[in-house]
Scaffold this motif. Structure first.
Motif, PDB file in Angstrom:
ATOM      1  N   CYS A  77       0.844  -1.199   0.000  1.00  0.00           N
ATOM      2  CA  CYS A  77       0.000   0.000   0.000  1.00  0.00           C
ATOM      3  C   CYS A  77       0.874   1.242   0.000  1.00  0.00           C
ATOM      4  O   CYS A  77       1.851   1.316   0.747  1.00  0.00           O
ATOM      5  CB  CYS A  77      -0.896   0.027   1.242  1.00  0.00           C
ATOM      6  N   LYS A  78       0.498   2.200  -0.833  1.00  0.00           N
ATOM      7  CA  LYS A  78       1.185   3.488  -0.894  1.00  0.00           C
ATOM      8  C   LYS A  78       0.130   4.577  -0.771  1.00  0.00           C
ATOM      9  O   LYS A  78      -0.941   4.482  -1.364  1.00  0.00           O
ATOM     10  CB  LYS A  78       1.931   3.643  -2.211  1.00  0.00           C
ATOM     11  N   PHE A  79       0.460   5.601  -0.008  1.00  0.00           N
ATOM     12  CA  PHE A  79      -0.458   6.715   0.214  1.00  0.00           C
ATOM     13  C   PHE A  79       0.139   7.985  -0.387  1.00  0.00           C
ATOM     14  O   PHE A  79       1.319   8.272  -0.170  1.00  0.00           O
ATOM     15  CB  PHE A  79      -0.685   6.937   1.716  1.00  0.00           C
ATOM     16  N   ARG A  80      -0.678   8.736  -1.115  1.00  0.00           N
ATOM     17  CA  ARG A  80      -0.261  10.007  -1.696  1.00  0.00           C
ATOM     18  C   ARG A  80      -1.283  11.073  -1.384  1.00  0.00           C
ATOM     19  O   ARG A  80      -2.474  10.881  -1.610  1.00  0.00           O
ATOM     20  CB  ARG A  80      -0.168   9.901  -3.213  1.00  0.00           C
ATOM     21  N   VAL A  81      -0.821  12.211  -0.875  1.00  0.00           N
ATOM     22  CA  VAL A  81      -1.698  13.361  -0.658  1.00  0.00           C
ATOM     23  C   VAL A  81      -2.017  13.946  -2.025  1.00  0.00           C
ATOM     24  O   VAL A  81      -1.139  14.050  -2.888  1.00  0.00           O
ATOM     25  CB  VAL A  81      -1.009  14.413   0.231  1.00  0.00           C
ATOM     26  N   VAL A  82      -3.288  14.291  -2.252  1.00  0.00           N
ATOM     27  CA  VAL A  82      -3.704  14.883  -3.520  1.00  0.00           C
ATOM     28  C   VAL A  82      -4.485  16.164  -3.272  1.00  0.00           C
ATOM     29  O   VAL A  82      -5.029  16.378  -2.187  1.00  0.00           O
ATOM     30  CB  VAL A  82      -4.552  13.900  -4.369  1.00  0.00           C
TER      31      VAL A  82
END
Length: 101
Positions: A77-82
């Protein structure tokens, strides 16, 4: 805060869940739990993948989004702020440009 949760599903155990007919049940349970604003399934680096738009209010919520994928599918799992266009407009890029030019 809006984030993209990008999930890579290894071939196993995902293939085993497909063969047993349980993959839909598990995926539906996860989606009902994390309640993404949008969910897309795709290929990522030769593996099955999912991209989910989620709203994270507090960083302590992150394990609640990732653990169902970790524990059921041994997924990455990878999390990116958008940001949406309004967020970008509110970012003050002009002032930052002047301050750092």
């Amino acid at each position: 805060m809006k984030m993209l949760l990008m999930v890579e599903f290894p071939h196993e155990p995902f293939n085993a869940f497909v063969r047993s007919g349980k993959v839909g049940e598990i995926m539906n349970r996860i989606l009902d739990t994390i309640k993404p604003e949008a969910a897309y399934f795709t290929e990522q680096d030769g593996m099955r993948g999912g991209i989910f738009l989620i709203d994270v209010v507090d960083p302590s919520e992150i394990p609640g989004y990732a653990e169902p994928f970790f524990l059921n599918f041994q997924a990455n799992c990878k999390f990116r702020v958008v940001m949406n266009p309004q967020d970008l407009q509110n970012a003050g890029l002009e002032e930052l440009g002047k301050a750092w030019a």
